[in-house]
Motif scaffolding. Structure first.
Motif, short mmCIF file in Angstrom:
data_model
loop_
_atom_site.label_atom_id
_atom_site.label_comp_id
_atom_site.label_asym_id
_atom_site.label_seq_id
_atom_site.Cartn_x
_atom_site.Cartn_y
_atom_site.Cartn_z
N LYS A 135 41.78 34.97 45.71
CA LYS A 135 42.26 33.69 46.23
C LYS A 135 42.96 33.86 47.58
O LYS A 135 42.86 33.00 48.45
N HIS A 136 43.64 34.97 47.77
CA HIS A 136 44.42 35.19 48.99
C HIS A 136 43.86 36.33 49.84
O HIS A 136 44.59 36.96 50.59
N ARG A 137 42.56 36.59 49.73
CA ARG A 137 41.97 37.77 50.38
C ARG A 137 42.08 37.76 51.90
O ARG A 137 42.20 38.81 52.50
N TYR A 138 42.07 36.59 52.52
CA TYR A 138 42.17 36.58 53.98
C TYR A 138 43.56 37.01 54.45
O TYR A 138 43.70 37.82 55.36
N THR A 139 44.57 36.52 53.78
CA THR A 139 45.95 36.91 54.12
C THR A 139 46.17 38.38 53.80
O THR A 139 46.72 39.12 54.62
N LEU A 140 45.76 38.81 52.61
CA LEU A 140 45.94 40.21 52.22
C LEU A 140 45.15 41.14 53.13
O LEU A 140 45.63 42.21 53.49
N SER A 141 43.96 40.72 53.52
CA SER A 141 43.16 41.53 54.45
C SER A 141 43.89 41.70 55.77
O SER A 141 43.90 42.79 56.35
#
Length: 140
Positions: A108-114
């Motif tokens: 769900k938060h892959r862009y931020t975590l990336s």
């Protein structure tokens, strides 16, 4: 072709791209196929699959046409390139439940975590690819 698993991944996600590039590098026997769900080719070649579902978490197709998702994909892909031991503990019964819940948060938060992990932002805004998602109801 010797493809045993076709992985559907998010080409906008820097961390996802890094993992797919590593898998491609390790896939000496061409056991994996890779499909970027953000390309126009995805909608054309896989009109029967839901872009929204595949965008929510990683999916893969087995040779019999069935789909698997989440950490089952990650484990099997790495197993097919000889590195399954890295992710095997995440499939153990007690750990599996917690790992799957944590993966859903990651997805769900892959862009931020990336961005936090790689310093790279997603390559294109998710709503910029109209061809990839011709069905407007499917867009997030």
């Amino acid at each position: 072709m010797n493809t045993q698993l076709t992985v559907f991944y998010d080409g906008y996600c820097p961390l996802c791209m890094a993992e797919m590039n590593k898998l491609k590098q390790l896939d000496k026997h061409a056991t994996l196929g890779f499909v970027d769900i953000q390309t126009p080719a995805f909608a054309r070649d896989y009109p029967h699959l839901s872009w929204s579902a595949l965008n929510a978490r990683i999916h893969a197709q087995l040779p019999d046409g069935s789909l698997i998702s989440g950490l089952d994909v990650t484990y099997l892909a790495w197993k097919l390139v000889g590195k399954g031991w890295i992710y095997a503990p995440l499939r153990w019964p007690v750990i599996r439940w917690f790992a799957d819940k944590a993966y859903l948060v990651f997805a769900k938060h892959r862009y931020t975590l990336s961005f936090w992990l790689t310093g790279k932002r997603r390559s294109v805004a998710a709503n910029d690819c109209e061809v990839c998602r011709p069905n407007k109801e499917e867009r997030p």
